[in-house]
Scaffold this active site. Structure first.
Site, PDB file in Angstrom:
ATOM      1  N   THR A   1     -13.033  30.940 -47.335  1.00  0.00           N
ATOM      2  CA  THR A   1     -13.844  31.270 -46.033  1.00  0.00           C
ATOM      3  C   THR A   1     -14.415  32.545 -46.217  1.00  0.00           C
ATOM      4  O   THR A   1     -13.375  33.547 -46.396  1.00  0.00           O
ATOM      5  CB  THR A   1     -13.170  31.071 -44.847  1.00  0.00           C
ATOM      6  OG1 THR A   1     -12.643  29.601 -44.577  1.00  0.00           O
ATOM      7  CG2 THR A   1     -13.739  31.441 -43.567  1.00  0.00           C
TER       8      THR A   1
ATOM      9  N   THR B   1      -2.315  31.133 -51.951  1.00  0.00           N
ATOM     10  CA  THR B   1      -3.029  30.944 -53.300  1.00  0.00           C
ATOM     11  C   THR B   1      -3.477  32.383 -53.925  1.00  0.00           C
ATOM     12  O   THR B   1      -3.715  33.074 -53.342  1.00  0.00           O
ATOM     13  CB  THR B   1      -4.161  29.820 -53.315  1.00  0.00           C
ATOM     14  OG1 THR B   1      -5.030  30.235 -52.491  1.00  0.00           O
ATOM     15  CG2 THR B   1      -3.395  28.695 -52.992  1.00  0.00           C
TER      16      THR B   1
ATOM     17  N   SER C   1      -6.727  32.620 -47.006  1.00  0.00           N
ATOM     18  CA  SER C   1      -7.576  31.567 -47.571  1.00  0.00           C
ATOM     19  C   SER C   1      -8.643  32.166 -48.314  1.00  0.00           C
ATOM     20  O   SER C   1      -9.585  33.119 -47.670  1.00  0.00           O
ATOM     21  CB  SER C   1      -8.226  30.583 -46.668  1.00  0.00           C
ATOM     22  OG  SER C   1      -9.098  29.850 -47.281  1.00  0.00           O
TER      23      SER C   1
ATOM     24  N   ASN D   1      -3.507  32.718 -40.433  1.00  0.00           N
ATOM     25  CA  ASN D   1      -3.782  32.858 -41.897  1.00  0.00           C
ATOM     26  C   ASN D   1      -5.053  33.666 -42.316  1.00  0.00           C
ATOM     27  O   ASN D   1      -6.065  33.251 -41.897  1.00  0.00           O
ATOM     28  CB  ASN D   1      -4.142  31.347 -42.339  1.00  0.00           C
ATOM     29  CG  ASN D   1      -4.650  31.092 -43.642  1.00  0.00           C
ATOM     30  OD1 ASN D   1      -4.727  32.268 -44.534  1.00  0.00           O
ATOM     31  ND2 ASN D   1      -5.086  29.845 -44.215  1.00  0.00           N
TER      32      ASN D   1
ATOM     33  N   TYR E   1       4.360  22.691 -51.440  1.00  0.00           N
ATOM     34  CA  TYR E   1       3.051  22.007 -51.534  1.00  0.00           C
ATOM     35  C   TYR E   1       2.858  21.314 -52.928  1.00  0.00           C
ATOM     36  O   TYR E   1       3.016  20.173 -53.039  1.00  0.00           O
ATOM     37  CB  TYR E   1       1.872  22.354 -50.746  1.00  0.00           C
ATOM     38  CG  TYR E   1       0.471  21.495 -50.502  1.00  0.00           C
ATOM     39  CD1 TYR E   1       0.424  20.528 -51.384  1.00  0.00           C
ATOM     40  CD2 TYR E   1      -0.529  22.021 -49.807  1.00  0.00           C
ATOM     41  CE1 TYR E   1      -0.577  19.558 -51.035  1.00  0.00           C
ATOM     42  CE2 TYR E   1      -1.326  21.153 -49.233  1.00  0.00           C
ATOM     43  CZ  TYR E   1      -1.414  19.865 -50.337  1.00  0.00           C
ATOM     44  OH  TYR E   1      -2.598  19.031 -50.089  1.00  0.00           O
TER      45      TYR E   1
ATOM     46  N   GLY F   1       4.857  27.935 -56.205  1.00  0.00           N
ATOM     47  CA  GLY F   1       5.434  27.187 -57.335  1.00  0.00           C
ATOM     48  C   GLY F   1       6.675  27.259 -57.307  1.00  0.00           C
ATOM     49  O   GLY F   1       7.267  27.105 -58.406  1.00  0.00           O
TER      50      GLY F   1
ATOM     51  N   LYS G   1      -4.055  18.626 -42.408  1.00  0.00           N
ATOM     52  CA  LYS G   1      -4.792  19.580 -41.772  1.00  0.00           C
ATOM     53  C   LYS G   1      -5.009  19.319 -40.402  1.00  0.00           C
ATOM     54  O   LYS G   1      -5.215  20.436 -39.547  1.00  0.00           O
ATOM     55  CB  LYS G   1      -6.172  19.374 -42.708  1.00  0.00           C
ATOM     56  CG  LYS G   1      -6.039  19.966 -44.129  1.00  0.00           C
ATOM     57  CD  LYS G   1      -6.555  21.274 -44.291  1.00  0.00           C
ATOM     58  CE  LYS G   1      -6.752  21.654 -45.607  1.00  0.00           C
ATOM     59  NZ  LYS G   1      -6.831  23.409 -45.770  1.00  0.00           N
TER      60      LYS G   1
HETATM   61  C1  LIG Z   1      -5.079  21.359 -50.944  1.00  0.00           C
HETATM   62  C2  LIG Z   1      -4.445  22.575 -50.420  1.00  0.00           C
HETATM   63  C3  LIG Z   1      -4.775  23.040 -49.299  1.00  0.00           C
HETATM   64  C4  LIG Z   1      -4.114  24.140 -48.746  1.00  0.00           C
HETATM   65  N1  LIG Z   1      -4.685  24.466 -47.295  1.00  0.00           N
HETATM   66  C5  LIG Z   1      -4.177  25.572 -46.667  1.00  0.00           C
HETATM   67  C6  LIG Z   1      -4.449  26.060 -45.429  1.00  0.00           C
HETATM   68  O1  LIG Z   1      -5.233  25.366 -44.813  1.00  0.00           O
HETATM   69  N2  LIG Z   1      -3.790  27.022 -44.762  1.00  0.00           N
HETATM   70  C7  LIG Z   1      -2.884  27.794 -45.689  1.00  0.00           C
HETATM   71  O2  LIG Z   1      -2.233  28.978 -44.966  1.00  0.00           O
HETATM   72  N3  LIG Z   1      -2.364  27.578 -46.885  1.00  0.00           N
HETATM   73  C8  LIG Z   1      -2.926  26.356 -47.426  1.00  0.00           C
HETATM   74  N4  LIG Z   1      -2.813  26.023 -48.798  1.00  0.00           N
HETATM   75  C9  LIG Z   1      -1.402  26.761 -49.282  1.00  0.00           C
HETATM   76  C10 LIG Z   1      -0.435  26.394 -49.424  1.00  0.00           C
HETATM   77  O3  LIG Z   1       0.081  26.490 -48.189  1.00  0.00           O
HETATM   78  C11 LIG Z   1       0.835  27.164 -50.101  1.00  0.00           C
HETATM   79  O4  LIG Z   1       0.732  28.456 -49.692  1.00  0.00           O
HETATM   80  C12 LIG Z   1       0.237  27.178 -51.670  1.00  0.00           C
HETATM   81  O5  LIG Z   1      -0.454  26.139 -52.188  1.00  0.00           O
HETATM   82  C13 LIG Z   1       1.516  27.952 -52.439  1.00  0.00           C
HETATM   83  O6  LIG Z   1       2.495  26.969 -52.497  1.00  0.00           O
HETATM   84  P1  LIG Z   1       2.585  25.897 -53.547  1.00  0.00           P
HETATM   85  O7  LIG Z   1       2.472  26.672 -55.028  1.00  0.00           O
HETATM   86  O8  LIG Z   1       3.844  24.962 -53.279  1.00  0.00           O
HETATM   87  O9  LIG Z   1       1.408  24.943 -53.515  1.00  0.00           O
HETATM   88  C14 LIG Z   1      -3.295  24.955 -49.283  1.00  0.00           C
HETATM   89  C15 LIG Z   1      -2.848  24.487 -50.523  1.00  0.00           C
HETATM   90  C16 LIG Z   1      -3.511  23.367 -51.022  1.00  0.00           C
HETATM   91  C17 LIG Z   1      -2.936  22.825 -52.389  1.00  0.00           C
END
Ligand SMILES: Cc1cc2nc3c(=O)[nH]c(=O)nc-3n(C[C@H](O)[C@H](O)[C@H](O)COP(=O)(O)O)c2cc1C
Length: 355
Positions: free
Chosen positions: A182, A246, A179, A176, A316, A295, A70
């Site tokens: 926020t 997400t 999210s 972004n 992630y 995913g 972060k």
């Molecule tokens: C703990 C956590 C924090 C995240 N923080 C951000 C963020 O600050 N900005 C952002 O655009 N996405 C954030 N994401 C979303 C991820 O970048 C990613 O788009 C999302 O988790 C889907 O991918 P995944 O299924 O591989 O995790 C976050 C995800 C997780 C799990």
């Protein structure tokens, strides 16, 4: 090795386990003798995986998604971990603590996470000084957010402040607006607010003659119709689109933690995000950069996303479940799939399954 460590990590609170991972990576930056060891373990190179996009060289299409680092604390260590790009952040102009803890949950049965971090980060100045401690060969992108305390009408200025601060230090930016943690951030998906944001970004780009690409990251909860309305202004203002962040939906989940509020990531996102990706690819006739996320757990997921129109992908949640060896495995197996099917480049399969 991750199979041995995972049961111990999974006994811990997820944010604590994450904090320990960041501390371990900080140690490898402090004692750089470890960095080649990380590279040896996790890096895989093959020319078939390379792409040039917007003047940026991506060694492979598997990027680290935003939210892992972060405040740009461990980019030098992450650079050795085999990713084709790192998206750091989300960064806001001022430091902020984020939401009260606990704010991150594992949904083990669903191979998913829920987070409501709320842009916890050390602020743009500290993040920039962290980033400047090293030089990098891997493209570094910056995910940009908005401070919780910023007045509603001034929110788009937060994006400009961060972009302006990092404009000489990163390879790409991601605005972004997706999210869920926020308040009102996602209202930027609404027509009038989005057009105001596009105008502000465009003015800034013109004024500064900015030549760093800016991407936009949308929510997984957007309808196809909603995405359709946004694509024209997006293609005029931005250089790429990340689909998608997400979801706040909770469908067909087993884990008790499904009741937690926040953004759900991991396996349950895959099909939904794939739908958004192939729709955007079709509507833009394959002429606009799409980065897929959500995913991805194995190589067939990567191949499917690329064949549905993504040129690059980001991961992630699967790193939490599968460990850091995943990136090398995905790259190796993707290269072998391309070779054995007679493709000369990862580019050859992008969009193949979009009718
Ligand atoms: C703990 C956590 C924090 C995240 N923080 C951000 C963020 O600050 N900005 C952002 O655009 N996405 C954030 N994401 C979303 C991820 O970048 C990613 O788009 C999302 O988790 C889907 O991918 P995944 O299924 O591989 O995790 C976050 C995800 C997780 C799990």
């Amino acid at each position: 090795m991750y199979k041995l460590i995972k049961p111990i990590l999974f006994q811990l609170d997820p944010e604590k386990a994450h904090g320990m991972t960041i501390d371990a990576l900080k140690l490898t930056q402090k004692y750089p003798i470890f960095l080649p060891v990380i590279r040896q373990m996790f890096h895989y190179e093959n020319p078939v995986l390379q792409q040039q996009i917007h003047g940026i060289s991506f060694d492979n299409p598997i990027g680290l998604a935003a939210g892992f680092d972060k405040s740009c604390e461990v980019p030098k260590a992450l650079e050795k971990a085999g990713f084709g790009a790192l998206e750091l952040g989300g960064i806001t102009p001022k430091p902020q603590p984020g939401n009260p803890k606990p704010r991150m949950y594992r949904l083990i049965e669903d191979y998913a996470l829920i987070n409501r971090m709320g842009f916890n980060n050390l602020g743009m100045n500290k993040a920039l000084s962290n980033l400047r401690k090293y030089s990098y060969q891997t493209p570094i992108g910056l995910n940009v957010g908005v401070n919780k305390a910023t007045p509603y009408e001034a929110r788009y200025e937060d994006y400009i402040k961060v972009i302006s601060t990092f404009k000489n230090d990163v390879s790409f930016f991601t605005v972004n607006i997706s999210s869920p943690n926020t308040e009102n951030l996602q209202s930027f998906h609404d027509k009038d607010e989005f057009s105001q944001l596009c105008k502000a970004i465009q003015n800034f780009k013109d004024k500064e003659s900015l030549n760093v690409p800016i991407f936009i990251k949308l929510t997984s909860d957007l309808s196809l119709e909603g995405l359709g309305h946004m694509l024209e202004p997006i293609t005029q203002t931005f250089d790429g689109i990340i689909l998608a962040n997400t979801t706040q939906k909770r469908e067909d989940l087993q884990s008790d933690n499904r009741v937690e509020t926040g953004g759900l990531s991991g396996k349950p996102l895959f099909e939904r995000n794939l739908e958004l990706i192939s729709y955007a690819y079709k509507q833009t006739k394959g002429q606009f950069l799409i980065i897929g996320t959500g995913g991805i757990f194995d190589t067939s997921d990567v191949i499917t996303m690329l064949r549905h129109g993504a040129s690059l992908v980001q991961i992630y949640s699967s790193l939490v479940f599968e460990g850091p060896g995943l990136t090398k495995k995905l790259n190796k197996q993707l290269a072998s799939y391309l070779k054995s099917n007679g493709y000369n480049s990862v580019k050859d399969i992008i969009g193949l399954d979009v009718k």
